[in-house]
Design a protein around this motif. Structure first.
Motif, short mmCIF file in Angstrom:
data_model
loop_
_atom_site.label_atom_id
_atom_site.label_comp_id
_atom_site.label_asym_id
_atom_site.label_seq_id
_atom_site.Cartn_x
_atom_site.Cartn_y
_atom_site.Cartn_z
N SER A 43 0.77 -1.25 0.00
CA SER A 43 0.00 0.00 0.00
C SER A 43 0.80 1.29 0.00
O SER A 43 0.23 2.36 -0.25
N LYS A 44 2.11 1.26 0.27
CA LYS A 44 2.86 2.51 0.34
C LYS A 44 3.16 3.03 -1.06
O LYS A 44 3.83 2.37 -1.85
N GLU A 45 2.69 4.22 -1.36
CA GLU A 45 2.86 4.79 -2.69
C GLU A 45 4.35 4.98 -3.00
O GLU A 45 5.10 5.55 -2.21
N GLY A 46 4.76 4.48 -4.16
CA GLY A 46 6.13 4.67 -4.61
C GLY A 46 7.14 3.73 -4.01
O GLY A 46 8.33 3.82 -4.31
N PHE A 47 6.69 2.79 -3.14
CA PHE A 47 7.64 1.90 -2.48
C PHE A 47 8.23 0.91 -3.47
O PHE A 47 9.44 0.81 -3.62
N GLY A 48 7.41 0.16 -4.13
CA GLY A 48 7.86 -0.68 -5.22
C GLY A 48 8.67 -1.89 -4.81
O GLY A 48 8.59 -2.38 -3.68
N THR A 49 9.49 -2.36 -5.75
CA THR A 49 10.35 -3.52 -5.52
C THR A 49 11.80 -3.13 -5.74
O THR A 49 12.11 -2.05 -6.24
N PHE A 50 12.72 -4.07 -5.39
CA PHE A 50 14.13 -3.70 -5.32
C PHE A 50 15.04 -4.80 -5.85
O PHE A 50 14.72 -5.98 -5.75
N ASP A 51 16.17 -4.37 -6.39
CA ASP A 51 17.21 -5.31 -6.81
C ASP A 51 18.11 -5.68 -5.64
O ASP A 51 18.82 -6.69 -5.70
N ALA A 52 18.13 -4.84 -4.60
CA ALA A 52 18.96 -5.11 -3.43
C ALA A 52 18.26 -4.62 -2.17
O ALA A 52 17.68 -3.53 -2.16
N VAL A 53 18.30 -5.43 -1.13
CA VAL A 53 17.75 -5.05 0.18
C VAL A 53 18.81 -5.34 1.23
O VAL A 53 19.42 -6.42 1.23
N MET A 54 19.04 -4.38 2.13
CA MET A 54 20.03 -4.57 3.17
C MET A 54 19.40 -4.39 4.55
O MET A 54 18.66 -3.43 4.79
N LEU A 55 19.70 -5.34 5.45
CA LEU A 55 19.32 -5.25 6.86
C LEU A 55 20.60 -5.44 7.66
O LEU A 55 21.12 -6.55 7.76
N SER A 56 21.10 -4.36 8.22
CA SER A 56 22.40 -4.42 8.89
C SER A 56 22.25 -4.26 10.40
O SER A 56 21.77 -3.23 10.88
N ASN A 57 22.66 -5.32 11.13
CA ASN A 57 22.59 -5.32 12.59
C ASN A 57 21.21 -4.90 13.09
O ASN A 57 21.07 -4.05 13.96
N LEU A 58 20.20 -5.52 12.50
CA LEU A 58 18.82 -5.15 12.77
C LEU A 58 17.96 -6.34 13.21
O LEU A 58 17.12 -6.21 14.10
N LEU A 59 18.18 -7.50 12.58
CA LEU A 59 17.25 -8.62 12.72
C LEU A 59 16.97 -8.99 14.17
O LEU A 59 15.83 -9.23 14.56
N CYS A 60 18.02 -9.03 15.00
CA CYS A 60 17.84 -9.44 16.40
C CYS A 60 17.42 -8.28 17.31
O CYS A 60 17.47 -8.41 18.54
N ARG A 61 17.01 -7.17 16.70
CA ARG A 61 16.44 -6.06 17.47
C ARG A 61 14.99 -5.81 17.10
O ARG A 61 14.38 -4.85 17.56
N LEU A 62 14.44 -6.69 16.27
CA LEU A 62 13.04 -6.54 15.87
C LEU A 62 12.12 -7.32 16.79
O LEU A 62 12.45 -8.42 17.21
N PRO A 63 10.93 -6.79 17.09
CA PRO A 63 9.97 -7.54 17.90
C PRO A 63 9.42 -8.76 17.18
O PRO A 63 8.98 -9.71 17.82
N ASP A 64 9.47 -8.73 15.82
CA ASP A 64 8.97 -9.87 15.05
C ASP A 64 9.84 -10.04 13.80
O ASP A 64 9.48 -9.56 12.72
N PRO A 65 10.98 -10.69 13.92
CA PRO A 65 11.88 -10.84 12.77
C PRO A 65 11.22 -11.50 11.56
O PRO A 65 11.51 -11.13 10.41
#
Length: 213
Positions: free
Chosen positions: A96-118
């Motif tokens: 639903s986010k306008e202009g968000f779209g899709t990506f050729d690259a996604v990065m999650l750096s030192n984030l996964l173990c700080r999320l309430p729902d990985p």
């Protein structure tokens, strides 16, 4: 393999990694849960000179200035769109986010173990990554209940039946493969966090790359 030359920086902090991505991609979407981080990134992007104080010893501190990496100029920085967001809402953004779209690259750096729902973040990857695109994750798997309920940990506990240790690295591989990704890279990535001039935290994160099949 590139489809639309767009990248996503999830948990971008003050934008250093986002600007580096913008050196290689034509457009970068970058967000962080912290409003103050996003505002600082936008100020750096605008060319404002920023400084902050770092601890030296006890109550003594010194002022340092923000400096971009070589090759990060105004033309590069303007390729980034910063906004405040939630990594656990990636599926919602994809839908639903306008202009968000899709990506050729996604990065999650030192984030996964700080999320309430990985898993909420991981489950969104097939929706937002183009075929042949790559997800890069860097994480030390430092699970703490103050950030992530134990029921949401990807590993770091014993199987309740067999009592065998369950490791996040192994579970992450199973999860990403089930989502249609293959592992293409793995390395141990050191990270140093300064506390003061004589004390630093040394962290060794697991860095992996995953290509969407």
């Amino acid at each position: 393999e590139r489809t639309n030359n767009r990248a996503l920086d999830v948990g971008c902090a003050v934008g250093g990694s986002s600007f580096e991505l913008a050196r290689s991609f034509q457009h970068v979407e970058a967000f962080d849960f912290s409003h103050s981080f996003v505002e600082a990134a936008k100020r750096i992007q605008s060319g404002e000179a920023l400084s902050f104080r770092i601890p030296v010893e006890g109550e003594i501190s010194e002022e340092v200035s923000v400096v971009n990496e070589p090759g990060v100029d105004s033309d590069v920085m303007k390729r980034v769109n910063f906004f405040q967001g939630d990594a656990c809402a990636l599926s919602e953004y994809a839908n639903s986010k306008e202009g968000f779209g899709t990506f050729d690259a996604v990065m999650l750096s030192n984030l996964l173990c700080r999320l309430p729902d990985p898993m909420a973040a991981l489950n969104a990857m097939p929706k937002i990554v183009n075929k042949g695109g790559v997800v890069v994750m860097v994480t030390p798997f430092t699970w703490l209940e103050e950030f992530t309920p134990k029921s949401k940990w990807l590993g770091g506990f014993h199987d309740p039946v067999s009592q065998e240790p369950l490791y996040s690295k192994d579970n992450l591989k199973q999860i990403m493969e089930s989502l249609g990704f293959e592992k293409i890279h793995e390395e141990q990535m050191p990270l140093v966090i300064r506390e003061h001039q004589r004390k630093y935290q040394y962290i060794l994160s697991e860095a992996t790359g995953w290509r969407k099949m």
